[in-house]
Design a protein around this motif. Structure first.
Motif, PDB file in Angstrom:
ATOM      1  N   CYS A 579       1.173  -6.307  -9.190  1.00 13.82           N
ATOM      2  CA  CYS A 579       1.470  -4.954  -9.679  1.00 13.82           C
ATOM      3  C   CYS A 579       1.487  -3.932  -8.554  1.00 13.82           C
ATOM      4  N   LYS A 580       1.470  -4.388  -7.295  1.00  9.27           N
ATOM      5  CA  LYS A 580       1.416  -3.441  -6.184  1.00  9.27           C
ATOM      6  C   LYS A 580       2.666  -2.576  -6.110  1.00  9.27           C
ATOM      7  N   GLY A 581       3.833  -3.148  -6.501  1.00  9.92           N
ATOM      8  CA  GLY A 581       5.054  -2.343  -6.491  1.00  9.92           C
ATOM      9  C   GLY A 581       4.985  -1.189  -7.471  1.00  9.92           C
ATOM     10  N   GLU A 582       4.443  -1.437  -8.663  1.00  5.71           N
ATOM     11  CA  GLU A 582       4.297  -0.372  -9.654  1.00  5.71           C
ATOM     12  C   GLU A 582       3.263   0.658  -9.207  1.00  5.71           C
ATOM     13  N   MET A 583       2.201   0.189  -8.556  1.00  8.50           N
ATOM     14  CA  MET A 583       1.206   1.109  -8.016  1.00  8.50           C
ATOM     15  C   MET A 583       1.842   2.013  -6.966  1.00  8.50           C
ATOM     16  N   LEU A 584       2.716   1.428  -6.149  1.00  8.88           N
ATOM     17  CA  LEU A 584       3.397   2.208  -5.124  1.00  8.88           C
ATOM     18  C   LEU A 584       4.319   3.249  -5.742  1.00  8.88           C
ATOM     19  N   GLU A 616       3.085  -2.655 -16.164  1.00  5.41           N
ATOM     20  CA  GLU A 616       1.875  -3.293 -15.636  1.00  5.41           C
ATOM     21  C   GLU A 616       2.203  -4.272 -14.523  1.00  5.41           C
ATOM     22  N   MET A 617       3.346  -4.931 -14.606  1.00  2.00           N
ATOM     23  CA  MET A 617       3.708  -5.971 -13.641  1.00  2.00           C
ATOM     24  C   MET A 617       4.966  -5.552 -12.896  1.00  2.00           C
ATOM     25  N   ASP A 618       5.097  -6.011 -11.649  1.00  3.70           N
ATOM     26  CA  ASP A 618       6.300  -5.738 -10.871  1.00  3.70           C
ATOM     27  C   ASP A 618       7.458  -6.558 -11.423  1.00  3.70           C
ATOM     28  N   ASN A 619       8.606  -5.901 -11.620  1.00  9.08           N
ATOM     29  CA  ASN A 619       9.794  -6.659 -12.009  1.00  9.08           C
ATOM     30  C   ASN A 619      11.082  -6.040 -11.478  1.00  9.08           C
ATOM     31  N   ASP A 620      10.944  -5.044 -10.637  1.00  5.90           N
ATOM     32  CA  ASP A 620      12.137  -4.472 -10.027  1.00  5.90           C
ATOM     33  C   ASP A 620      11.747  -3.841  -8.697  1.00  5.90           C
ATOM     34  N   ASP A 621      12.734  -3.278  -7.996  1.00  2.00           N
ATOM     35  CA  ASP A 621      12.457  -2.679  -6.695  1.00  2.00           C
ATOM     36  C   ASP A 621      12.285  -1.181  -6.835  1.00  2.00           C
ATOM     37  N   LEU A 622      12.298  -0.481  -5.694  1.00  2.00           N
ATOM     38  CA  LEU A 622      12.032   0.956  -5.691  1.00  2.00           C
ATOM     39  C   LEU A 622      13.295   1.787  -5.543  1.00  2.00           C
ATOM     40  N   SER A 633       5.798  16.460   4.570  1.00 10.02           N
ATOM     41  CA  SER A 633       6.696  16.220   5.693  1.00 10.02           C
ATOM     42  C   SER A 633       7.772  15.224   5.306  1.00 10.02           C
ATOM     43  N   GLU A 634       8.943  15.389   5.896  1.00 15.09           N
ATOM     44  CA  GLU A 634      10.056  14.508   5.592  1.00 15.09           C
ATOM     45  C   GLU A 634       9.776  13.101   6.072  1.00 15.09           C
ATOM     46  N   SER A 635       9.121  12.964   7.241  1.00 15.22           N
ATOM     47  CA  SER A 635       8.855  11.638   7.790  1.00 15.22           C
ATOM     48  C   SER A 635       7.968  10.821   6.871  1.00 15.22           C
ATOM     49  N   SER A 636       7.050  11.462   6.170  1.00 13.89           N
ATOM     50  CA  SER A 636       6.153  10.742   5.275  1.00 13.89           C
ATOM     51  C   SER A 636       6.924  10.120   4.132  1.00 13.89           C
ATOM     52  N   TYR A 637       7.838  10.883   3.523  1.00 14.19           N
ATOM     53  CA  TYR A 637       8.577  10.324   2.398  1.00 14.19           C
ATOM     54  C   TYR A 637       9.502   9.223   2.880  1.00 14.19           C
ATOM     55  N   SER A 638      10.108   9.409   4.059  1.00 11.62           N
ATOM     56  CA  SER A 638      10.961   8.356   4.594  1.00 11.62           C
ATOM     57  C   SER A 638      10.167   7.087   4.795  1.00 11.62           C
ATOM     58  N   ARG A 639       8.937   7.245   5.250  1.00 12.38           N
ATOM     59  CA  ARG A 639       8.079   6.081   5.476  1.00 12.38           C
ATOM     60  C   ARG A 639       7.751   5.384   4.161  1.00 12.38           C
ATOM     61  N   ILE A 640       7.346   6.115   3.156  1.00 10.54           N
ATOM     62  CA  ILE A 640       6.968   5.475   1.897  1.00 10.54           C
ATOM     63  C   ILE A 640       8.192   4.909   1.190  1.00 10.54           C
ATOM     64  N   ALA A 641       9.350   5.538   1.363  1.00 10.68           N
ATOM     65  CA  ALA A 641      10.554   5.024   0.736  1.00 10.68           C
ATOM     66  C   ALA A 641      10.969   3.691   1.336  1.00 10.68           C
ATOM     67  N   SER A 642      10.567   3.441   2.584  1.00  9.20           N
ATOM     68  CA  SER A 642      10.958   2.205   3.255  1.00  9.20           C
ATOM     69  C   SER A 642       9.980   1.065   3.013  1.00  9.20           C
ATOM     70  N   ILE A 643       8.809   1.365   2.421  1.00 11.49           N
ATOM     71  CA  ILE A 643       7.814   0.325   2.172  1.00 11.49           C
ATOM     72  C   ILE A 643       8.276  -0.546   1.016  1.00 11.49           C
ATOM     73  N   THR A 644       8.232  -1.839   1.198  1.00 13.34           N
ATOM     74  CA  THR A 644       8.650  -2.771   0.157  1.00 13.34           C
ATOM     75  C   THR A 644       7.456  -3.312  -0.589  1.00 13.34           C
ATOM     76  N   THR A 645       7.741  -3.933  -1.716  1.00 12.62           N
ATOM     77  CA  THR A 645       6.667  -4.539  -2.496  1.00 12.62           C
ATOM     78  C   THR A 645       5.976  -5.620  -1.683  1.00 12.62           C
ATOM     79  N   GLU A 646       6.739  -6.382  -0.894  1.00 12.92           N
ATOM     80  CA  GLU A 646       6.137  -7.453  -0.107  1.00 12.92           C
ATOM     81  C   GLU A 646       5.161  -6.910   0.920  1.00 12.92           C
ATOM     82  N   GLU A 647       5.475  -5.741   1.491  1.00 16.68           N
ATOM     83  CA  GLU A 647       4.598  -5.156   2.495  1.00 16.68           C
ATOM     84  C   GLU A 647       3.296  -4.684   1.890  1.00 16.68           C
ATOM     85  N   VAL A 648       3.336  -4.267   0.639  1.00 15.98           N
ATOM     86  CA  VAL A 648       2.135  -3.777  -0.021  1.00 15.98           C
ATOM     87  C   VAL A 648       1.208  -4.925  -0.378  1.00 15.98           C
ATOM     88  N   VAL A 649       1.770  -6.046  -0.771  1.00 10.92           N
ATOM     89  CA  VAL A 649       0.962  -7.184  -1.241  1.00 10.92           C
ATOM     90  C   VAL A 649       0.135  -7.779  -0.112  1.00 10.92           C
TER      91      VAL A 649
END
Length: 649
Positions: A579-584, A616-622, A633-649
């Motif tokens: 569920c890390k993708g949904e948390m993100l 509750e469970m991941d089933n799609d992307d961001l 800051s713009e850089s912060s959103y760019s950073r979080i937008a680039s984070i994938t579900t795999e990177e969070v897990v």
């Protein structure tokens, strides 16, 4: 001459080597001392870096252990805030830290009496606010602490008089004692440099010392016995010639009342008073006696379970004042029934005191006694409360009844056994009580969003349909469905007090421009989302006045920009990898709601729509989230937008 210079040079080298050896030994000792101190605490998961004396707490000004403050290679302070620590403070062990100058354990669950802090005679700052410390503080508690400048003891359960040794400190800059049970007169503080001072919501009486008359009125609010500038003037004292006559009258009336009372009790309860529960109608206590009772140890109330509900000051038998019920689906009762109810003090919040009152032969309610509504008229008060009483939503705490007099305002609501979201995130938990899983937190935040959306529809005329949205005002029923409380009170609360304590007034727009809008509640929702995800308490909520720097949102922003890690999520949720993708996604929603630029902040409608889409469970992307900027800051959103579900897990 050359030999002389060589001798001097060798002596300097030897001295420097000696100093280095001393510092290394001192650092080693600091590590051992802190490890011993850790053993005296409970629930120390946040101190995971405190593991071995082979790793020193400080390297120059860099800290290697969490919660330490370093200065030139030495341990300067401890900053153990928001760590869910429990237990008592081992002062004897800390006294071995020769370079310790400041200690902060704010917002934990530490308990016990006030520690013997004067064993740390070189301390400059003591921050003990928002814990469970209790009992009286001895008069000599601060003796021999000549360099102490900051003392913060707010939001505990301290009682008794303010220690003389504290008032005698000459270098004090800050003293906060609000939301305790201190009583007696306010002492004359000797420090001429006192800048921050707060004793609100205690039981102080008498005149405010002239030396402290320049402080803001909010400093003294919630102490009904206080008078004198900046509060209303004290009543003139009775002339000596009339004093004797007044005393005679008072004593005579008291004796008559006593004899009448004894006669009634003997007549009514003769042979039937064994085991009778004592209630508010049986015992009338002075404020300082109530404060002592709250600490336990009174034979009238074994185990500190039942306490007397304070009698409304303006309610008399001759009054026509009655409880006004707002719902037809609740059992009706009279004010007399409420006064007879056994009651338990739940605490002193932003607006006043709360009591759990069990009606004899009936249900249990929460009675809130509001201290900060004296500037609102009767018609205005009744009109808004009746409107709130008509609201019906599964995620709003129902208002059951109210009582209004000029100097007394009570609001009665249902009692929710499971407590608040704040208590589950930050409070004490029994060993068999599970933490909040992701699925539970998602249910809570969805319910909060739905309740807030309902308030926006039904109270569209209000600038702040909620105004005080925070985790302690989100109650949880037995199925962990959230119930919003303390909503829509902004028009009723005295403006000066509201701006000091309410969550909405911590927002960027009020901090910077003294303005509030419909998006201010959205900012509070964003902070609540970050709190739910990280398990960290928003520290700026602890401060009176404008919000200043929002530590929680700033911390999340810095983690995203510099050192992204899934460990920013509360450890109780990390076990579920699915569920890390949904948390993100929820983290991103929270950041959009916390956007400092109000024009770019999401509307409540946008936030609710995205929250409802979470699963509750991941089933799609961001990819379904819009691109753009974060709240800082713009850089912060760019950073979080680039984070994938795999990177969070």
């Amino acid at each position: 001459m050359l030999a002389y210079h060589k001798t001097i040079w060798l002596n300097n080298v030897v001295f420097l080597l000696w100093v280095m050896v001393i510092l290394q030994v001192e650092a080693a000792n600091d590590a051992e001392i802190l490890l011993k101190f850790k053993q005296s605490l409970l629930n120390t998961d946040a101190l995971s870096t405190w593991e071995t004396s082979n790793v020193q707490p400080c390297t120059n000004n860099t800290r290697n252990w969490v919660g330490v403050i370093c200065n030139r290679g030495s341990l300067f302070g401890l900053q153990l805030e928001n760590m869910k620590l429990k237990g008592t403070i081992d002062i004897d062990t800390l006294a071995q830290l020769s370079t310790l100058r400041t200690i902060s354990v704010m917002n934990n669950s530490l308990d016990g009496p006030f520690p013997a802090i004067n064993k740390l005679g070189r301390l400059r700052s003591v921050f003990f606010s928002y814990n469970n410390f209790s009992g009286e503080i001895h008069d000599d508690a601060f003796e021999h602490m000549a360099v102490l400048k900051k003392v913060h003891l707010a939001n505990n359960s301290f009682t008794g008089n303010v220690p003389k040794s504290l008032a005698n400190l000459a270098m004090l800059l800050e003293v906060t004692l609000e939301n305790n049970q201190f009583y007696g007169h306010v002492p004359n503080f000797k420090s001429s440099e006192l800048k921050v001072f707060n004793i609100s919501n205690n039981y102080f009486d008498g005149q405010v010392p002239p030396f402290l008359a320049h402080m803001n009125t909010s400093t003294y609010l919630g102490n009904p016995g206080l008078c004198g500038s900046p509060l209303p003037a004290c009543k003139p004292s009775i002339h000596k010639n009339s004093l004797s006559m007044v005393l005679i009258i008072v004593i005579t009336v008291a004796l008559l009342l006593f004899m009448t009372g004894v006669f009634i009790v003997l007549t009514k309860y003769r042979g039937t008073n064994t085991g009778k529960q004592i209630t508010a109608r049986d015992v009338e206590m002075l404020p300082h006696e109530k404060a002592k009772l709250k600490q336990g140890g009174n034979d009238l109330y074994p185990n500190n379970q039942a306490r007397a509900l304070e009698r409304p000051t303006s309610y008399k038998k001759s009054d026509n004042g009655k409880l006004c019920f707002l719902r037809n689906d609740r059992q009706k009762f009279e004010m007399q029934d409420l006064l007879k109810a056994s009651a338990e003090v739940l605490g002193s919040g932003s607006f006043g005191s709360s009591y759990k009152a069990a009606i004899i032969g009936g249900p249990t309610f929460v009675v809130k006694r509001f201290r900060q509504m004296n500037n609102v008229g009767k018609e205005e008060f009744q009109e808004l409360i009746k409107k709130l009483g008509r609201l019906r939503h599964p995620n709003l705490l129902p208002l059951v009844a109210f009582f209004h007099k000029r100097d007394e305002k009570l609001i009665i609501s249902d009692f929710v056994e499971n407590g608040s979201l704040a208590s589950h995130l930050h409070g004490k938990r029994t060993p068999d009580q599970p933490g909040l899983r992701w699925s539970t937190r998602l249910k809570i935040i969805k319910g909060v969003a739905r309740g807030l959306a309902y308030l926006y529809r039904e109270l569209a005329e209000l600038a702040l349909p909620h105004g005080h949205l925070k985790s302690s005002n989100v109650l949880l029923d037995d199925k962990f469905e959230p119930l919003l409380s303390d909503y829509a009170f902004t028009p009723l609360i005295n403006k000066e007090h509201g701006e000091q304590v309410m969550a909405a007034y911590k927002s960027p727009e009020f901090t910077q421009n003294n303005t509030i809008t419909k998006k201010t509640d959205v900012w509070c929702l964003g902070i609540l989302i970050l709190e739910i995800l990280t398990g960290k308490f928003p520290a700026n909520y602890l401060k009176h006045g404008k919000g200043g720097n929002d530590e929680l949102a700033t911390w999340v922003d810095s983690v995203i920009k510099e050192e992204w890690s899934s460990e920013m999520f509360d450890m109780e949720m990390r076990a579920s990898r699915s569920c890390k993708g949904e948390m993100l996604k929820l983290l991103k929603i929270g950041m959009w709601c916390c956007e400092w630029n109000e024009e770019k902040r999401w509307s409540l409608r946008d936030a609710v729509e995205k929250i409802e889409e979470l699963k509750e469970m991941d089933n799609d992307d961001l990819a379904d989230f819009p691109s753009g900027r974060s709240f800082s800051s713009e850089s912060s959103y760019s950073r979080i937008a680039s984070i994938t579900t795999e990177e969070v897990v």
